[in-house]
Design an enzyme around this catalytic site. Structure first.
Site, PDB file in Angstrom:
ATOM      1  N   GLY A  26      -9.757  66.010  31.319  1.00 20.13           N
ATOM      2  CA  GLY A  26      -8.985  66.590  31.784  1.00 20.13           C
ATOM      3  C   GLY A  26      -7.754  67.423  30.743  1.00 20.13           C
ATOM      4  N   ALA A  54      -3.930  68.259  37.365  1.00 22.31           N
ATOM      5  CA  ALA A  54      -3.424  67.254  39.229  1.00 22.31           C
ATOM      6  C   ALA A  54      -3.446  66.009  38.747  1.00 22.31           C
ATOM      7  CB  ALA A  54      -4.664  67.766  40.249  1.00 22.31           C
ATOM      8  N   VAL A 140     -24.655  68.343  32.378  1.00 27.91           N
ATOM      9  CA  VAL A 140     -25.364  67.480  31.721  1.00 27.91           C
ATOM     10  C   VAL A 140     -25.457  67.290  30.501  1.00 27.91           C
ATOM     11  CG1 VAL A 140     -28.028  67.319  31.492  1.00 27.91           C
ATOM     12  CG2 VAL A 140     -26.850  68.248  34.000  1.00 27.91           C
ATOM     13  N   ASP A 209     -27.946  57.688  36.674  1.00 29.56           N
ATOM     14  CA  ASP A 209     -27.399  58.854  35.933  1.00 29.56           C
ATOM     15  C   ASP A 209     -28.790  59.958  34.879  1.00 29.56           C
ATOM     16  OD1 ASP A 209     -24.751  59.834  34.176  1.00 29.56           O
ATOM     17  OD2 ASP A 209     -26.512  59.541  33.085  1.00 29.56           O
ATOM     18  N   LYS A 213     -29.866  64.051  35.770  1.00 31.26           N
ATOM     19  CA  LYS A 213     -29.617  64.379  34.991  1.00 31.26           C
ATOM     20  C   LYS A 213     -30.666  65.230  34.479  1.00 31.26           C
ATOM     21  CE  LYS A 213     -25.529  62.640  32.173  1.00 31.26           C
ATOM     22  NZ  LYS A 213     -25.266  61.826  30.558  1.00 31.26           N
TER      23      LYS A 213
END
Ligand SMILES: NC(=O)c1ccc[n+]([C@@H]2O[C@H](COP(=O)([O-])OP(=O)(O)OC[C@H]3O[C@@H](n4cnc5c(N)ncnc54)[C@H](OP(=O)(O)O)[C@@H]3O)[C@@H](O)[C@H]2O)c1
Length: 333
Positions: A26, A54, A140, A209, A213
């Protein structure tokens, strides 16, 4: 929306963006938007207005992000935005924020693999129903633009098989053992200390994980449900130093390979498992945290994509690409 002038976008209404999450990815997205407003204005034909970022802790200084943009109320921030960029991670409150945005026809960008794996089909249907948009390239293989290639660039071809290294953390561990002779247990510890593995490394080490994907890739390639719990998964946690020695003796390299294939019967089979690959295989040559995917196609033949599978700026590249797509959809309205 007003017409785009040749030199700029002064007359166009701004595309209002709410950034939910100001962490590794972010913050990189915020910095790009704030430092290069002209770049995004030119690509969208309208200026981007960053309404806020945020976070949980608004008192923490975030390099390159003015303090007055920070808020700990993602719901208030998201409610009037044209584009919601969700980079908080986790199932909630990310899920309810995305759902609310889609229900009012907004554009949503998310890198949240965990959420999209579980609720992607339902959320895409919601987006369609409400004329909204849900973009998730970064979920991904981070910087590697594989979903766009599978969904758009190869839309006129037929993908027959997908095979790749899609988890950088485990690849870092396997590479350390194979190339530097570090004992497996030490390599896992080292990867944890360097931040390559999560505090709880189960998702990576058990192959979950990678399974999420490859399931998302299969779903995109063949428009099938491909639930991640139907992927045939074996992680790397059960490997021993003897396995690495045996692979090296054969002149091979141990890699965690994710694959998806559509059989003649139309059924899609996804798997994640450690495999001993010949040293000249492009997957065997994939180093450290790098990701690589091979797409076998009927017309184009094999297509290989390779790049960074993690990192703030690297993942931000994919998020910002989606943001441009989302912003163009807003500007077209
Ligand atoms: N990092 C990567 O390389 C990478 C690669 C591909 C995809 N992704 C995905 O991208 C997303 C973001 O990852 P990241 O590494 O940037 O995570 P991160 O560094 O942990 O950042 C998460 C951000 O969200 C904020 N946040 C979390 N819960 C919140 C809440 N309830 N209310 C308000 N703010 C909240 C956190 O605030 P505080 O800063 O105050 O804690 C933080 O700023 C995840 O879905 C991840 O799976 C990451």
């Amino acid at each position: 929306m007003s017409e785009v002038s040749q030199t700029g976008t002064a007359s166009a209404a701004p595309v209002r963006v709410a950034l939910l999450g100001g962490g590794t990815v972010g913050a990189a997205v915020a910095r790009a938007l704030l430092q290069h407003p002209d770049r995004y204005a030119a690509r969208l034909g309208a200026p981007v207005e960053l309404l806020g970022v945020a976070v949980r802790d608004t008192t923490r200084v975030r390099e390159g992000i003015p303090a007055d943009l920070l808020t700990d109320d993602p719901h208030a921030l998201a409610q009037d935005a044209d584009v919601i960029v969700e980079l908080m991670g986790g199932l909630e409150p990310a899920g309810e924020l995305i759902e609310a945005a889609l229900r009012r026809g907004a554009q949503v960008v998310s890198a949240n693999k965990q959420l999209l794996t579980r609720r992607g089909v339902e959320l895409q249907a919601l987006a369609q129903e409400h004329g909204a948009g849900l973009h998730h390239e970064a979920a991904v293989m981070a910087a590697v633009p594989v979903l766009a290639v599978v969904r758009e660039s190869l839309a006129g071809d037929e993908i027959t098989r997908i095979r790749g290294i899609v988890n950088g953390s485990t690849n870092y561990v396997l590479d350390l053992v194979a190339r530097e002779g570090v004992p497996f247990a030490d390599a896992v510890r080292q990867a944890g200390e360097l931040g390559y593995l999560e505090a709880d490394p189960t998702e990576d080490l058990e192959g979950l994980d990678a399974a999420a994907k490859i399931a998302l890739l299969a779903r995109t390639a063949w428009d099938v449900p491909a639930p991640p719990d139907e992927v045939d998964v074996t992680g790397i946690s059960g490997l021993t130093d003897a396995d690495f020695a045996a692979a090296a003796e054969q002149g091979g390299v141990l890699k965690l390979v994710a694959s998806a294939e559509r059989g003649a019967d139309g059924a899609v089979r996804c798997a994640v498992r450690p495999e001993v690959l010949p040293a000249e295989d492009p997957l065997a040559r994939t180093r450290g945290g790098t990701n690589l995917v091979e797409l076998d196609t009927v017309l184009a033949g094999p297509v290989t994509l390779v790049g960074a599978g993690a990192g703030g700026d690297e993942t931000a590249s994919a998020v910002l690409g989606d943001l441009v797509r989302a912003g163009l959809a807003v500007a077209r309205r």
